[in-house]
Structure formats: structure tokens, C-alpha cells
Design an enzyme around this catalytic site. Structure first.
Site, PDB file in Angstrom:
ATOM      1  N   CYS A 111       0.819  -1.227   0.000  1.00 32.54           N
ATOM      2  CA  CYS A 111       0.000   0.000   0.000  1.00 32.54           C
ATOM      3  C   CYS A 111       0.852   1.276   0.000  1.00 32.54           C
ATOM      4  O   CYS A 111       0.324   2.372  -0.172  1.00 32.54           O
ATOM      5  CB  CYS A 111      -0.937  -0.004   1.189  1.00 32.54           C
ATOM      6  N   HIS A 249      -3.268   6.763   2.363  1.00 34.80           N
ATOM      7  CA  HIS A 249      -3.724   5.468   1.848  1.00 34.80           C
ATOM      8  C   HIS A 249      -5.080   5.149   2.494  1.00 34.80           C
ATOM      9  O   HIS A 249      -5.272   5.323   3.697  1.00 34.80           O
ATOM     10  CB  HIS A 249      -2.689   4.391   2.188  1.00 34.80           C
ATOM     11  N   ASN A 279     -10.263  -0.764   0.286  1.00 34.05           N
ATOM     12  CA  ASN A 279      -8.813  -0.601   0.268  1.00 34.05           C
ATOM     13  C   ASN A 279      -8.272  -1.166  -1.052  1.00 34.05           C
ATOM     14  O   ASN A 279      -8.332  -2.378  -1.282  1.00 34.05           O
ATOM     15  CB  ASN A 279      -8.231  -1.362   1.467  1.00 34.05           C
TER      16      ASN A 279
HETATM   17  N1  ACO Z   1     -18.099  -8.950  10.344  1.00 36.28           N
HETATM   18  C1  ACO Z   1     -18.512  -9.215  11.592  1.00 36.28           C
HETATM   19  N2  ACO Z   1     -17.680  -9.509  12.590  1.00 36.28           N
HETATM   20  C2  ACO Z   1     -16.368  -9.532  12.302  1.00 36.28           C
HETATM   21  C3  ACO Z   1     -15.858  -9.270  11.020  1.00 36.28           C
HETATM   22  C4  ACO Z   1     -16.787  -8.986  10.017  1.00 36.28           C
HETATM   23  N3  ACO Z   1     -16.430  -8.716   8.754  1.00 36.28           N
HETATM   24  N4  ACO Z   1     -14.522  -9.374  11.070  1.00 36.28           N
HETATM   25  C5  ACO Z   1     -14.174  -9.679  12.323  1.00 36.28           C
HETATM   26  N5  ACO Z   1     -15.304  -9.783  13.073  1.00 36.28           N
HETATM   27  C6  ACO Z   1     -15.427 -10.095  14.492  1.00 36.28           C
HETATM   28  C7  ACO Z   1     -14.231 -10.831  15.046  1.00 36.28           C
HETATM   29  O1  ACO Z   1     -14.341 -12.207  14.820  1.00 36.28           O
HETATM   30  C8  ACO Z   1     -14.314 -10.470  16.500  1.00 36.28           C
HETATM   31  O2  ACO Z   1     -15.292 -11.297  17.088  1.00 36.28           O
HETATM   32  P1  ACO Z   1     -15.094 -11.856  18.596  1.00 36.28           P
HETATM   33  O3  ACO Z   1     -15.030 -10.633  19.470  1.00 36.28           O
HETATM   34  O4  ACO Z   1     -16.287 -12.707  18.797  1.00 36.28           O
HETATM   35  O5  ACO Z   1     -13.794 -12.594  18.572  1.00 36.28           O
HETATM   36  C9  ACO Z   1     -14.879  -9.041  16.506  1.00 36.28           C
HETATM   37  O6  ACO Z   1     -15.480  -8.871  15.204  1.00 36.28           O
HETATM   38  C10 ACO Z   1     -13.843  -7.977  16.710  1.00 36.28           C
HETATM   39  O7  ACO Z   1     -12.747  -8.238  15.829  1.00 36.28           O
HETATM   40  P2  ACO Z   1     -11.508  -7.304  15.792  1.00 36.28           P
HETATM   41  O8  ACO Z   1     -10.493  -7.881  14.871  1.00 36.28           O
HETATM   42  O9  ACO Z   1     -11.111  -6.994  17.208  1.00 36.28           O
HETATM   43  O10 ACO Z   1     -12.165  -5.989  15.162  1.00 36.28           O
HETATM   44  P3  ACO Z   1     -11.514  -4.590  14.987  1.00 36.28           P
HETATM   45  O11 ACO Z   1     -12.309  -3.561  15.653  1.00 36.28           O
HETATM   46  O12 ACO Z   1     -10.027  -4.623  15.258  1.00 36.28           O
HETATM   47  O13 ACO Z   1     -11.696  -4.345  13.427  1.00 36.28           O
HETATM   48  C11 ACO Z   1     -10.472  -4.449  11.387  1.00 36.28           C
HETATM   49  C12 ACO Z   1     -11.117  -5.241  12.507  1.00 36.28           C
HETATM   50  C13 ACO Z   1     -11.543  -3.677  10.658  1.00 36.28           C
HETATM   51  C14 ACO Z   1      -9.808  -5.441  10.420  1.00 36.28           C
HETATM   52  C15 ACO Z   1      -9.426  -3.490  11.982  1.00 36.28           C
HETATM   53  O14 ACO Z   1      -8.566  -4.168  12.848  1.00 36.28           O
HETATM   54  C16 ACO Z   1      -8.640  -2.803  10.918  1.00 36.28           C
HETATM   55  O15 ACO Z   1      -9.158  -1.999  10.178  1.00 36.28           O
HETATM   56  N6  ACO Z   1      -7.338  -3.047  10.886  1.00 36.28           N
HETATM   57  C17 ACO Z   1      -6.476  -2.435   9.893  1.00 36.28           C
HETATM   58  C18 ACO Z   1      -6.631  -3.194   8.649  1.00 36.28           C
HETATM   59  C19 ACO Z   1      -5.971  -2.493   7.550  1.00 36.28           C
HETATM   60  O16 ACO Z   1      -5.977  -1.305   7.474  1.00 36.28           O
HETATM   61  N7  ACO Z   1      -5.404  -3.295   6.690  1.00 36.28           N
HETATM   62  C20 ACO Z   1      -4.818  -2.852   5.525  1.00 36.28           C
HETATM   63  C21 ACO Z   1      -3.581  -2.019   5.702  1.00 36.28           C
HETATM   64  S1  ACO Z   1      -2.267  -2.578   4.805  1.00 36.28           S
HETATM   65  C22 ACO Z   1      -2.806  -2.797   3.331  1.00 36.28           C
HETATM   66  O17 ACO Z   1      -3.576  -2.002   2.922  1.00 36.28           O
HETATM   67  C23 ACO Z   1      -2.423  -4.004   2.501  1.00 36.28           C
END
Ligand code: ACO
Length: 322
Positions: A111, A249, A279
């Protein structure tokens, strides 16, 4: 040494996939995706390829810049999802678009790719080797996604963005950039896409898909992005308030809001389109620049910071005048 983006273009797949459609494939909901990421829909390639979108975005950028393809000295395509290992995507674009005097190569910094390509062009300009370059970020991430993994499949989209860049000594500010990598933390976001086995190999020939520790990536981004923007501001002797735009990004709206807060800058200076494209990795910054430019929101002389961050880990920021 000053440098200017003189034209932009973008290309997106026609097929829109909404959060509601994804909730029929995996256990998720429109509400969860919107709240945690800000994403409402994304574009998914059905007939389009990384190369076809790169070519379309490149043609539009050249038209916008009113630059003849034969004037281009260098073509760089940044992608982690090329259609082929050989020839590289930049050569495919160079041939299709008619940049027949240009050198062409591909680079992968996930990214951060578009930003790192821009920095590379600046280095060539500074040495006096080239004067005009075409940079493209293009991805079809959908082919690398595990569509049963709800924690990652909702986040990404496909697309391409391009920019024509030229040396420009009229700008008020020199181009200033910082770029970083931390390979020791590379395992938080991985995607093995090449065959590993040969007929003598003891390794299994398993095709893997994108995997991410979302929380670790989130923590990395909200810490490192304000930090590297701070480094650029310090080098430029500017305060964050003196910058007109922060083109980050587009990974997650919450990351963008957190960076704005940490820099104590109003969110309106942080363009967002992750809501309708998801993304798109290396393509996200040039698609965003094109959208803001074509809708007349960027004015001549505006001062902008670009910041990319992603797998590697890689991250960086740059100051550029429009
Ligand atoms: N729908 C519903 N529930 C979900 C989903 C979904 N799509 N995905 C995860 N969950 C659940 C999990 O299983 C978890 O459940 P649990 O509490 O029963 O275990 C709960 O939601 C919370 O999960 P977290 O991973 O703690 O959720 P978080 O608030 O951290 O959000 C996310 C997850 C959106 C992926 C976040 O961590 C994020 O945005 N991270 C950065 C990702 C990113 O930017 N990546 C790309 C950058 S690099 C590149 O671009 C290649």
C-alpha cells in the site's frame, strides 16, 4: 529540486459489491463493516485485469496532462497483484500506451507502492536522468482474497490510478519525503501467490491467500503515519496547519480519523473515498488524487502531504505542491 503531478487518471471495475452482498457470503453485516471501517461498497474485477486497468488509468493521466506518450522517460507500475510475473506490468503498459522511449519496471511496496514509486522518480529527476514519468498503482486484490475469511474479505477492492509527473522549478516547496520499512514485522500481513514447489521440492505447492492480523496493522498505522508525517513537516519547517490536504492510503476510515486527531488537524483536510472503493492498496492514493483533482477540489498551488502504509511493513510520507 521541485516536482509536480501534471495529470491524473483512474480506472475502476464496473461491478459494485455492497456490504449486504458480502453478508450473504460470510457472517457479517453492513452495520459492522461501516462502523469498523467506513466501507459501504467496493469495486470487484470481473473482466478487468491489473494490466487493463493500469493501461486505462495511464491513458487518462496522459490525456489530462496533455503529454505525448513519447515524451515519457520512465514508467513505474506499483502492484502486489500483477497478472503475470513476466513481462512486468509496466512493460505491458509502456507497450500498450506507446511510451516507446521510456524505461519500464514494476515495484511492490504494497500500500506504500505509489508513494515509493513517486520517491523513486524524484531520485531520477534529482540526478538529471529523466524529466517526465508515468506512475501507476494497479491492483486486483479480489483474486488473492480468502472469500471465507470475514475479517479480511470485507476490506479490499480493485482498481488503478495513475499520475504523470514532471520536474518543475516554479513550485514554492521542494519535494520532501521519508520512507521506511520493518521486515521483522512482515508476518502481520502476508500473501503468498507464487508456486513454491518443483518436481524435486519437498515443499507443498499450496496457493495461499491474503492473511492479516488486523489489530496489529491498525496499531502500526495509527502510530507510524502521524510519526512519518511529522518527520516530513520538520524537514520542511512547516506545521500541520500550513498543509492544505493530507492524502492518506485508504485502508480504514478510523485510521484516517485517528491520524487527523493525533496531528490536531480538521478531518475535512483528509480526503476519503474508502467508503465507495474499499482498500485498493497501491492504487488508493492515485485514485483519490484523481477524484479530488477532477472534482475541482485541489487548487493550483495547494500544498499536500501524501502518506502510504502497508505490508512489508512499509510506510512513508511526502510533501508536494499542486
Ligand atoms: N463482520 C462481523 N464480525 C467480524 C468481522 C466482520 N467482517 N470481522 C471480524 N469480526 C469479528 C471478530 O471475529 C471479532 O469477534 P469476537 O469478538 O467474537 O472474537 C470481533 O469482530 C472484533 O474483531 P476485531 O479484529 O477486534 O475488530 P476490529 O475492531 O479490530 O476491526 C479491522 C477489525 C476492521 C480489520 C481493523 O482491525 C482494521 O481496520 N485493521 C487495519 C486493517 C488495515 O488497514 N489493513 C490494511 C492495511 S495494509 C494494506 O492495505 C495491505
Amino acid at each position: 529540486m521541485r516536482m509536480k503531478i501534471v495529470g491524473t487518471g483512474s480506472a475502476l471495475p464496473k461491478r459494485i459489491v455492497t456490504n449486504d452482498e458480502l453478508s450473504q457470503i460470510v457472517d457479517t453485516s453492513d452495520e459492522w463493516i461501516r462502523e469498523r471501517t467506513g466501507i459501504v461498497q467496493r469495486r470487484i474485477a470481473t473482466q478487468e485485469t491489473t494490466t487493463s486497468m493500469a493501461v486505462e488509468a495511464a491513458r487518462k493521466a496522459l490525456e489530462d496532462a496533455k503529454v505525448d506518450p513519447e515524451q515519457i522517460d520512465l514508467v513505474i507500475v506499483s502492484t502486489f497483484t500483477p497478472d503475470r510475473s513476466l513481462p512486468n506490468t509496466a512493460c505491458a503498459v509502456q507497450g500498450a500506451v506507446g511510451c516507446r522511449h521510456a524505461a519500464a519496471f514494476e515495484m511492490n511496496a504494497a500500500c506504500s507502492g505509489f508513494l515509493f514509486a513517486l520517491n523513486t522518480v524524484y531520485a531520477y529527476f534529482s540526478l538529471g536522468v529523466y524529466k517526465t514519468a508515468l506512475i501507476i498503482g494497479a491492483e486486483t486484490i479480489s483474486k488473492m482474497i480468502d472469500w471465507t475469511d470475514r475479517s479480511s474479505c470485507v476490506l479490499f477492492g480493485d482498481g488503478a490510478g495513475a499520475a504523470v509527473v514532471q520536474m518543475d522549478n516554479e513550485s514554492e516547496n521542494p519535494y520532501i519525503f521519508v520512507q521506511h520499512a520493518d521486515g521483522e514485522k512482515g508476518n502481520v500481513l502476508t500473501c503468498d501467490c507464487h508456486r513454491k514447489a518443483n518436481m524435486w521440492s519437498e515443499t507443498s505447492d499450496q496457493r495461499e491467500t491474503l492473511w492479516m492480523d488486523g489489530q496489529e496493522v491498525f496499531r502500526f498505522a495509527v502510530r507510524k503515519v502521524p510519526e512519518c508525517i511529522g518527520e516530513v513537516l520538520e524537514k520542511a519547517n512547516l506545521s500541520a496547519k500550513e498543509v492544505d490536504w493530507f492524502f492518506l492510503h485508504q485502508a480504514n476510515k478510523r485510521i484516517i480519523q485517528s491520524v487527523a486527531k493525533r496531528l490536531n488537524v480538521e478531518e475535512s483536510k483528509f480526503p476519503v473515498n474508502v467508503d465507495h472503493y474499499g482498500n485498493t492498496s497501491a492504487a488508493s492514493i492515485p485514485i483519490l488524487l484523481d477524484e479530488w483533482k477532477k472534482t475541482g477540489r485541489i487548487k493550483e498551488g495547494d500544498r499536500a502531504i501524501l502518506s502510504g502504509f502497508g505490508a512489508g511493513l512499509t510506510w512513508g510520507a511526502a510533501l508536494i505542491d499542486f
